[in-house]
Design a protein around this motif. Sequence first.
Motif, PDB file in Angstrom:
ATOM      1  N   ILE A 100       0.478  15.229  -0.919  1.00 51.66           N
ATOM      2  CA  ILE A 100      -0.435  15.384   0.332  1.00 51.66           C
ATOM      3  C   ILE A 100      -1.346  13.747   0.365  1.00 51.66           C
ATOM      4  CG2 ILE A 100      -2.368  16.402   1.253  1.00 51.66           C
ATOM      5  CD1 ILE A 100      -1.247  18.906  -0.205  1.00 51.66           C
ATOM      6  N   TYR A 101      -1.327  12.842  -1.257  1.00 53.59           N
ATOM      7  CA  TYR A 101      -2.072  11.408  -1.369  1.00 53.59           C
ATOM      8  C   TYR A 101      -1.187  10.852  -0.562  1.00 53.59           C
ATOM      9  CZ  TYR A 101      -5.009   8.118  -2.389  1.00 53.59           C
ATOM     10  OH  TYR A 101      -5.104   6.833  -3.077  1.00 53.59           O
ATOM     11  N   ALA A 102       0.386  10.745  -1.484  1.00 55.89           N
ATOM     12  CA  ALA A 102       1.317   9.398  -0.527  1.00 55.89           C
ATOM     13  C   ALA A 102       1.684   9.513   0.391  1.00 55.89           C
ATOM     14  CB  ALA A 102       2.663  10.035  -1.643  1.00 55.89           C
ATOM     15  N   ALA A 107       0.944  -1.011  -0.053  1.00 58.65           N
ATOM     16  CA  ALA A 107       0.049  -0.063  -0.224  1.00 58.65           C
ATOM     17  C   ALA A 107       0.499   1.201  -0.120  1.00 58.65           C
ATOM     18  CB  ALA A 107      -1.020  -0.375   1.241  1.00 58.65           C
ATOM     19  N   GLY A 108       1.135   1.404   1.096  1.00 64.20           N
ATOM     20  CA  GLY A 108       1.982   2.955   1.147  1.00 64.20           C
ATOM     21  C   GLY A 108       3.424   2.852   0.310  1.00 64.20           C
ATOM     22  N   ASP A 109       4.079   1.982   0.180  1.00 62.57           N
ATOM     23  CA  ASP A 109       4.869   2.046  -0.673  1.00 62.57           C
ATOM     24  C   ASP A 109       4.499   2.262  -2.359  1.00 62.57           C
ATOM     25  OD1 ASP A 109       7.066   1.773   1.535  1.00 62.57           O
ATOM     26  OD2 ASP A 109       7.171   0.017   1.244  1.00 62.57           O
ATOM     27  N   MET A 110       3.386   1.236  -2.508  1.00 59.17           N
ATOM     28  CA  MET A 110       3.224   1.276  -4.227  1.00 59.17           C
ATOM     29  C   MET A 110       2.643   2.808  -4.312  1.00 59.17           C
ATOM     30  SD  MET A 110       2.419   0.122  -6.749  1.00 59.17           S
ATOM     31  CE  MET A 110       2.164  -1.874  -6.554  1.00 59.17           C
ATOM     32  N   ARG A 111       2.223   3.315  -3.434  1.00 55.41           N
ATOM     33  CA  ARG A 111       1.617   4.601  -3.609  1.00 55.41           C
ATOM     34  C   ARG A 111       2.930   5.842  -4.341  1.00 55.41           C
ATOM     35  NH1 ARG A 111      -1.857   4.356   0.654  1.00 55.41           N
ATOM     36  NH2 ARG A 111      -0.953   5.994   2.296  1.00 55.41           N
ATOM     37  N   LEU A 112       3.340   5.863  -2.860  1.00 54.33           N
ATOM     38  CA  LEU A 112       4.740   6.433  -2.910  1.00 54.33           C
ATOM     39  C   LEU A 112       5.627   6.317  -4.765  1.00 54.33           C
ATOM     40  CD1 LEU A 112       7.045   8.175  -1.913  1.00 54.33           C
ATOM     41  CD2 LEU A 112       8.055   6.567  -0.796  1.00 54.33           C
ATOM     42  N   VAL A 113       5.986   4.732  -4.592  1.00 56.63           N
ATOM     43  CA  VAL A 113       6.432   4.825  -6.662  1.00 56.63           C
ATOM     44  C   VAL A 113       5.319   5.344  -7.650  1.00 56.63           C
ATOM     45  CG1 VAL A 113       6.865   2.683  -7.714  1.00 56.63           C
ATOM     46  CG2 VAL A 113       7.383   2.762  -6.228  1.00 56.63           C
TER      47      VAL A 113
END
Lengths: 237, 237
Positions: free
Chosen positions: A211-213, A79-85
Amino acid sequence: MNGEHIHSAFDRDLEQLQADLVRMAGLVEQALRDATNALVTHDTELAAKVRREDKRIDALEDAINEEAARLIALRAPLAGDMRLVLSVIKISGHLERMGDYAKNMAKRTDLIADHPMVETAPAVLKRMANQVIAMMHQVVEAHISQDSALAHEVRDSDAEVDQMYNSIFRVLLTYMMEDPRQIAPCMHLHFIAKNLERIGDHTTSIADQVIYAVDGLRPDEDRPKADLTSVKDLTGS
Amino acid sequence: MNGEHIHSAFDRDLEQLQADLVRMAGLVEQALRDATNALVTHDTELAAKVRREDKRIDALEDAINEEAARLIALRAPLAGDMRLVLSVIKISGHLERMGDYAKNMAKRTDLIADHPMVETAPAVLKRMANQVIAMMHQVVEAHISQDSALAHEVRDSDAEVDQMYNSIFRVLLTYMMEDPRQIAPCMHLHFIAKNLERIGDHTTSIADQVIYAVDGLRPDEDRPKADLTSVKDLTGS
């Protein structure tokens, strides 16, 4: 191959990806700085450099996209890492467009060099460019340090860019109405101001990505401050 | 598991992804249509609907991002296919922003409903919205059929949106100067026009994504037509 191992491999890949993004942002910033200086000092040589260098920005976007895709395929981040990428992929797209606007500004240097410069224009354009460059700096910093409060600040300061654009638009309009020979150079200056305003918009979009990431939330309001500054701007004239 | 099998599994996933993107674009289009009608007819009920529905647009972007990431992780698509999947990720980001602008327009319905409407504004805003909606239609069509010629058409027609924005900006400025009580409603109308213009910009960015995904090339010129229409616009007044 335990969880920690996978995690550190992801981190290493991510560091590389972030380094490339920072490099890309640096090139865009330099392009914007050079394009502005070229315009203000009628330096067609410097303008030509901006146009050449845009290819490097495009190439970096390609490299970042490939790396990001490789990272997703190889590390299957959660989740969080994927949003970052994914945010890196989207941010690189915005940076590429910002580079295009700088290139477009540089292209107008030759066209403007033949005309006497509208008096107040260089100072206003330079101020607008400096504001946009400062925002770019901040938003990249916000992304790297995953600082959503800083990203919110960037969002808010875009209202100032919009205000500068509106005020230069009105100044140019007045010049053109007073002296039709000014129409051609004013028109170019208008598009330069417009490009700077659009670069500001892309900076805001990057801030939204940050902000979203970070928070997993989308900024609710669409730059609420713009209203107030505009009232002041429009009534104060 | 031969090459054909992998290929068809990718195609199936891609079809699903594209279907969701079309659905997302449909929701954004509806939001924009509703937001415009709400404004023009002072329909606060309809405006509230636009604000509620924005959550569905946001949710679809999340779903598309997840699906796209899953597709990359699972199918490891090669060059052209990878560009296509990445373009879907970027396009969904633009659509999400466009939905935000529609929501922002809807929010101003309540504020505008208390004032008598500036005479010519509804017609101009509606024309601008229709133009932007037509461009959205075209660019999604261009993406689905991977038609870069159509994407180039969309890029070119954004100049008309910019021209409409400039002309409404001047009209509103005149109103405000003539009657200071008009400042508040005019200011809101200005931001609505600005939002429509920004939606047009995002449509152009999507067109760029399509051109890049199809041809592997980036559009060289930044909407060259804008200059000519603007000369006409500015001298004809």
